[in-house]
Design a protein around this motif. Structure first.
Motif, PDB file in Angstrom:
ATOM      1  N   TYR A  21     -10.024  -4.975  -0.208  1.00 22.56           N
ATOM      2  CA  TYR A  21      -9.870  -4.270   1.056  1.00 22.56           C
ATOM      3  C   TYR A  21     -10.589  -2.932   0.959  1.00 22.56           C
ATOM      4  O   TYR A  21     -10.968  -2.479  -0.130  1.00 22.56           O
ATOM      5  CB  TYR A  21      -8.383  -4.028   1.371  1.00 22.56           C
ATOM      6  CG  TYR A  21      -7.754  -2.961   0.491  1.00 22.56           C
ATOM      7  CD1 TYR A  21      -7.733  -1.619   0.882  1.00 22.56           C
ATOM      8  CD2 TYR A  21      -7.201  -3.284  -0.745  1.00 22.56           C
ATOM      9  CE1 TYR A  21      -7.178  -0.633   0.073  1.00 22.56           C
ATOM     10  CE2 TYR A  21      -6.641  -2.302  -1.557  1.00 22.56           C
ATOM     11  CZ  TYR A  21      -6.637  -0.986  -1.150  1.00 22.56           C
ATOM     12  OH  TYR A  21      -6.104  -0.012  -1.961  1.00 22.56           O
ATOM     13  N   PHE A  26       0.848  -1.186   0.000  1.00 24.54           N
ATOM     14  CA  PHE A  26       0.000   0.000   0.000  1.00 24.54           C
ATOM     15  C   PHE A  26       0.885   1.237   0.000  1.00 24.54           C
ATOM     16  O   PHE A  26       1.759   1.385   0.861  1.00 24.54           O
ATOM     17  CB  PHE A  26      -0.912   0.023   1.234  1.00 24.54           C
ATOM     18  CG  PHE A  26      -1.810  -1.171   1.344  1.00 24.54           C
ATOM     19  CD1 PHE A  26      -3.022  -1.202   0.674  1.00 24.54           C
ATOM     20  CD2 PHE A  26      -1.439  -2.275   2.103  1.00 24.54           C
ATOM     21  CE1 PHE A  26      -3.852  -2.309   0.768  1.00 24.54           C
ATOM     22  CE2 PHE A  26      -2.262  -3.383   2.197  1.00 24.54           C
ATOM     23  CZ  PHE A  26      -3.470  -3.404   1.530  1.00 24.54           C
ATOM     24  N   ALA A  56     -10.408   1.147   3.044  1.00 26.20           N
ATOM     25  CA  ALA A  56      -9.474   1.973   3.803  1.00 26.20           C
ATOM     26  C   ALA A  56     -10.188   3.187   4.360  1.00 26.20           C
ATOM     27  O   ALA A  56     -11.302   3.522   3.939  1.00 26.20           O
ATOM     28  CB  ALA A  56      -8.304   2.411   2.916  1.00 26.20           C
ATOM     29  N   ILE A  72      -6.117   0.163   6.939  1.00 26.78           N
ATOM     30  CA  ILE A  72      -6.519  -0.798   5.924  1.00 26.78           C
ATOM     31  C   ILE A  72      -7.391  -1.866   6.583  1.00 26.78           C
ATOM     32  O   ILE A  72      -7.015  -2.427   7.616  1.00 26.78           O
ATOM     33  CB  ILE A  72      -5.300  -1.459   5.264  1.00 26.78           C
ATOM     34  CG1 ILE A  72      -4.340  -0.390   4.716  1.00 26.78           C
ATOM     35  CG2 ILE A  72      -5.731  -2.416   4.167  1.00 26.78           C
ATOM     36  CD1 ILE A  72      -4.915   0.492   3.640  1.00 26.78           C
ATOM     37  N   GLY A  80      -3.178  -1.632  -4.366  1.00 29.31           N
ATOM     38  CA  GLY A  80      -2.668  -0.787  -3.295  1.00 29.31           C
ATOM     39  C   GLY A  80      -1.909   0.419  -3.781  1.00 29.31           C
ATOM     40  O   GLY A  80      -1.371   1.175  -2.970  1.00 29.31           O
TER      41      GLY A  80
END
Length: 286
Positions: free
Chosen positions: A245, A188, A247, A214, A265
């Protein structure tokens, strides 16, 4: 809103592209300017629905929700409703909500409800021109070059970090093919700014402490990345990268949450000043 989503009891696979209250862009399909929808409705669909109910369909979604015409179609599950009404019901269904995960912002759902109550009148959200780019701090950092990479943790705010660090030339940002060692490539990498339209290489000068968190697909925080003095953040989890994912940016003043799940990422590839793949522009402070 995925398979069984609006007209079923569960399912769904992600919430789509970014919106003005998110950290992240999604990979969902946006909406055409002539979709026949007012901006508040178009933006809600783009941020919450069209990653699956887009063009093409994804996540086994059975119908598109990209235009006023799509929303006026009669629901196959409840013929007393059209898809606009059915979508609203599922957004407000706490037992089996759509989209799954974080609920849409209440104000945006209320605006959608008001549009439906008002007769679902045709509107427009066609772009009126390119966004005006800014540099709030009025300070820029040097562009990395083959002769001088200006390498540091605060280098090149707003550029596509992973792309540059692997020798790629995203959006013409790395014409010399600069490449760094693998220890400087993380799962990331990105930049937090003070507003959504900040130019590349503009020094963010945030003035506040910020952390990027995250979250994995279960909504568990798996990584906390401090935002440094140059606005940059980077890091990796042990083992494989969580995918998909979401965030969020966290400060003492509040939290800005990513609207849609993501798999890349390299955050600044979507979070450009203009915003790509449904992102609202830059990642910026709450």
């Amino acid at each position: 809103m995925g398979q069984l989503g609006i007209d079923g009891q569960g399912g769904g696979s992600g919430t789509g592209g970014g919106n003005g209250s998110s950290t992240g862009g999604g990979s969902g399909s946006g909406l055409p300017g002539d979709a026949g929808l007012p901006c508040e409705v178009a933006n809600l669909l783009a941020s919450q629905c069209t990653s699956c109910h887009g063009a093409p369909l994804a996540g086994s979604a059975p119908m598109s929700l990209r235009s006023r015409a799509d929303l006026l179609v009669t629901s196959t599950r409840d013929p007393a409703m059209n898809y606009a009404q059915r979508s609203l019901a599922r957004m407000r269904d706490t037992a089996s909500p759509m989209p799954p995960g974080n609920p849409p912002p209440t104000a945006e759902v209320d605006a959608f409800a008001a549009w439906i109550a008002g007769g679902m009148l045709e509107g427009s959200c066609a772009p009126v021109g390119p966004p005006v780019l800014t540099c709030t701090s009025n300070r820029f950092v040097p562009m990395p070059t083959l002769a001088d990479e200006h390498a540091s943790p605060t280098m090149a705010p707003g550029l596509a970090c992973i792309s540059c660090h692997t020798g790629q030339n995203f959006a013409g940002q790395n014409p010399g093919g600069l490449e760094t060692d693998p220890p400087f490539i993380f799962q990331f990498m990105g930049t937090v700014f003070r507003s959504a339209r900040e130019q590349p290489l503009c020094s963010p000068s945030l003035g506040v402490a910020a952390t990027v968190e995250i979250l994995d697909s279960a909504g568990t925080v798996v990584l906390q990345l401090p935002v440094n003095a140059g606005g940059n953040f980077y890091g990796s989890v042990p083992g494989p990268m969580p995918s998909p994912y979401t965030a969020r940016v966290v400060t003492a003043a509040g939290t800005r949450v990513m609207a849609g799940a993501q798999t890349s990422g390299d955050c600044n590839t979507c979070h450009t000043p203009e915003g790509l793949q449904g992102a609202p522009g830059r990642i910026y402070l709450p």
